[in-house]
Write a protein that holds these residues in place. Sequence first.
Motif, PDB file in Angstrom:
ATOM      1  N   ALA A  24      44.178  34.403  47.599  1.00 25.86           N
ATOM      2  CA  ALA A  24      42.881  34.456  46.917  1.00 25.86           C
ATOM      3  C   ALA A  24      43.114  34.570  45.416  1.00 25.86           C
ATOM      4  CB  ALA A  24      42.089  35.659  47.421  1.00 25.86           C
ATOM      5  N   ILE A  25      42.081  34.192  44.682  1.00 22.45           N
ATOM      6  CA  ILE A  25      42.184  34.200  43.216  1.00 22.45           C
ATOM      7  C   ILE A  25      40.905  34.835  42.649  1.00 22.45           C
ATOM      8  CG2 ILE A  25      41.357  31.790  43.171  1.00 22.45           C
ATOM      9  CD1 ILE A  25      43.103  31.335  40.725  1.00 22.45           C
ATOM     10  N   ILE A  26      41.039  35.534  41.545  1.00 24.55           N
ATOM     11  CA  ILE A  26      39.843  36.084  40.883  1.00 24.55           C
ATOM     12  C   ILE A  26      39.976  35.879  39.382  1.00 24.55           C
ATOM     13  CG2 ILE A  26      40.823  38.460  40.748  1.00 24.55           C
ATOM     14  CD1 ILE A  26      37.882  39.471  41.119  1.00 24.55           C
ATOM     15  N   ALA A  27      38.862  35.591  38.732  1.00 23.35           N
ATOM     16  CA  ALA A  27      38.840  35.555  37.272  1.00 23.35           C
ATOM     17  C   ALA A  27      38.519  36.972  36.811  1.00 23.35           C
ATOM     18  CB  ALA A  27      37.774  34.584  36.773  1.00 23.35           C
ATOM     19  N   LEU A  28      39.526  37.640  36.270  1.00 19.52           N
ATOM     20  CA  LEU A  28      39.357  39.029  35.838  1.00 19.52           C
ATOM     21  C   LEU A  28      38.996  39.046  34.353  1.00 19.52           C
ATOM     22  CD1 LEU A  28      39.855  42.133  36.228  1.00 19.52           C
ATOM     23  CD2 LEU A  28      42.250  41.692  35.757  1.00 19.52           C
ATOM     24  N   SER A  29      37.818  39.631  34.051  1.00 18.26           N
ATOM     25  CA  SER A  29      37.400  39.634  32.640  1.00 18.26           C
ATOM     26  C   SER A  29      37.728  40.963  31.956  1.00 18.26           C
ATOM     27  CB  SER A  29      35.890  39.396  32.552  1.00 18.26           C
ATOM     28  OG  SER A  29      35.210  40.521  33.085  1.00 18.26           O
ATOM     29  N   PHE A  53      43.446  36.415  34.029  1.00 12.43           N
ATOM     30  CA  PHE A  53      42.686  36.891  32.866  1.00 12.43           C
ATOM     31  C   PHE A  53      42.798  35.818  31.780  1.00 12.43           C
ATOM     32  CE2 PHE A  53      43.121  39.743  28.910  1.00 12.43           C
ATOM     33  CZ  PHE A  53      41.753  39.714  28.648  1.00 12.43           C
ATOM     34  N   VAL A  54      41.667  35.182  31.474  1.00 10.76           N
ATOM     35  CA  VAL A  54      41.655  34.093  30.500  1.00 10.76           C
ATOM     36  C   VAL A  54      41.195  34.632  29.143  1.00 10.76           C
ATOM     37  CG1 VAL A  54      40.607  31.878  29.886  1.00 10.76           C
ATOM     38  CG2 VAL A  54      41.154  32.366  32.279  1.00 10.76           C
ATOM     39  N   ASN A  55      42.039  34.442  28.141  1.00 15.26           N
ATOM     40  CA  ASN A  55      41.634  34.791  26.775  1.00 15.26           C
ATOM     41  C   ASN A  55      41.017  33.536  26.148  1.00 15.26           C
ATOM     42  OD1 ASN A  55      41.406  35.430  24.098  1.00 15.26           O
ATOM     43  ND2 ASN A  55      43.593  35.814  23.758  1.00 15.26           N
ATOM     44  N   HIS A  56      39.702  33.585  25.918  1.00 16.56           N
ATOM     45  CA  HIS A  56      39.034  32.405  25.345  1.00 16.56           C
ATOM     46  C   HIS A  56      38.971  32.458  23.818  1.00 16.56           C
ATOM     47  CE1 HIS A  56      35.812  35.239  25.377  1.00 16.56           C
ATOM     48  NE2 HIS A  56      35.046  34.718  26.317  1.00 16.56           N
ATOM     49  N   GLY A  57      39.655  33.453  23.262  1.00 16.36           N
ATOM     50  CA  GLY A  57      39.697  33.533  21.802  1.00 16.36           C
ATOM     51  C   GLY A  57      38.435  34.142  21.227  1.00 16.36           C
ATOM     52  N   ASN A  76      48.783  41.487  40.872  1.00 16.26           N
ATOM     53  CA  ASN A  76      49.513  40.234  40.675  1.00 16.26           C
ATOM     54  C   ASN A  76      48.703  39.491  39.607  1.00 16.26           C
ATOM     55  OD1 ASN A  76      51.013  37.957  40.862  1.00 16.26           O
ATOM     56  ND2 ASN A  76      50.575  37.557  43.033  1.00 16.26           N
ATOM     57  N   PHE A  77      49.140  39.649  38.367  1.00 16.58           N
ATOM     58  CA  PHE A  77      48.265  39.411  37.213  1.00 16.58           C
ATOM     59  C   PHE A  77      48.811  38.263  36.360  1.00 16.58           C
ATOM     60  CE2 PHE A  77      47.484  40.497  32.701  1.00 16.58           C
ATOM     61  CZ  PHE A  77      46.115  40.725  32.683  1.00 16.58           C
ATOM     62  N   ILE A  78      47.936  37.323  36.025  1.00 19.13           N
ATOM     63  CA  ILE A  78      48.368  36.238  35.143  1.00 19.13           C
ATOM     64  C   ILE A  78      47.472  36.245  33.900  1.00 19.13           C
ATOM     65  CG2 ILE A  78      48.526  33.724  34.881  1.00 19.13           C
ATOM     66  CD1 ILE A  78      49.190  33.479  37.736  1.00 19.13           C
ATOM     67  N   TYR A  79      48.130  36.255  32.734  1.00 22.95           N
ATOM     68  CA  TYR A  79      47.381  36.196  31.476  1.00 22.95           C
ATOM     69  C   TYR A  79      47.482  34.778  30.922  1.00 22.95           C
ATOM     70  CZ  TYR A  79      46.539  36.632  26.473  1.00 22.95           C
ATOM     71  OH  TYR A  79      46.071  36.432  25.199  1.00 22.95           O
ATOM     72  N   GLU A 114      44.758  26.925  36.988  1.00 17.97           N
ATOM     73  CA  GLU A 114      45.497  28.072  37.540  1.00 17.97           C
ATOM     74  C   GLU A 114      45.348  28.128  39.059  1.00 17.97           C
ATOM     75  OE1 GLU A 114      47.598  29.863  35.742  1.00 17.97           O
ATOM     76  OE2 GLU A 114      46.987  28.603  34.067  1.00 17.97           O
ATOM     77  N   ALA A 115      44.128  27.862  39.539  1.00 15.38           N
ATOM     78  CA  ALA A 115      43.876  27.923  40.989  1.00 15.38           C
ATOM     79  C   ALA A 115      44.727  26.890  41.725  1.00 15.38           C
ATOM     80  CB  ALA A 115      42.392  27.701  41.270  1.00 15.38           C
TER      81      ALA A 115
END
Length: 308
Positions: A24-29, A53-57, A76-79, A114-115
Amino acid sequence: MLNPSEFIKEAIEKIKDEIGNEKAIIALSGGVDSSVCSVLVQEAIGDNLVAVFVNHGLLREGEVEEVCNIFENRLNFIYVDASSEFLNALEGVEDPEEKRKIIGKVFIDVFEREAEKIQGKYLVQGTIAPDWIESEGKIKSHHNLALPGGMVLKVVEPVRDLYKDEVREIGLELDLPKELIYRQPFPGPGLAVRVIGNLSEEKLAICRKADLIVREEIQKEGVDKDLWQYFAVLTDTKVTGVKGDERDFGYLVVLRMVASVDAMTAYVPELPWNVIRTISKRITSEVPEVTHVSLSISDKPPSTIEFA
Ligand code: XMP
């Protein structure tokens, strides 16, 4: 709601049944809803959940570091630093609704990439009760989401029947830091709706510095507990000031501080004058591009909370 520990126990069993051994995947804000969901699902399926975790600037000062510090070792974290992709897509765009559309589209592109790498079958979302009651009460809790590139993900919404205060109780029980649980709401499009008009790195940096001063002073005085949101808006109006003997022409920053229970309506409460003055003085002395600070005193309605 059940008491928090019973809710957590039941939710973990349900998530295990639903997702099984799939990924599973989640967009963590870093907001409370997606944070609580990430930790709940991690407790249920372990590292088969990947939190992206997406940094949109368009985040506030210190936010990237804060979110990474809290979750790097817990999930299990991806930046993903996609700030240039977002800022390029937003170049020259002034209209706030246009900004929102572009940010939404780029976000889906980044997330889908990413997904695909992860090959997840499930998408965890931090939907809470007001999100679907206010929009379309008909949306079922088990539904699929088709991404534009063709991926279809099954949606899992562990806290969809809860209200914000209940999600916060779950967060406390899950041992998430209090600063995260009680932090003020921050819009998905971030500073794009608080920097009026064209965006640029320079304007975003000015807004970040002013916003940090607002947060520091409001929290120092303990006024944050009475406010729903408190932030700085960087207008695209330039106004005259004096620096030494010289005439200066810089930005107008507006302080927006509102009390509310659900953001549907909001009012500007009486605020301690010394705090307002300190914020204003600090902004004009510490952020040289700003010559003038003003205070918004309009309630919602007729105004909205955000300026754009
Ligand atoms: P307004 O400005 O409409 O804001 O009075 C009400 C609440 O919603 C937040 N807000 C947003 N949140 N995406 C979001 O995720 C958005 O585009 C957006 N616009 C406003 C705002 O911060 C306030 O809490």
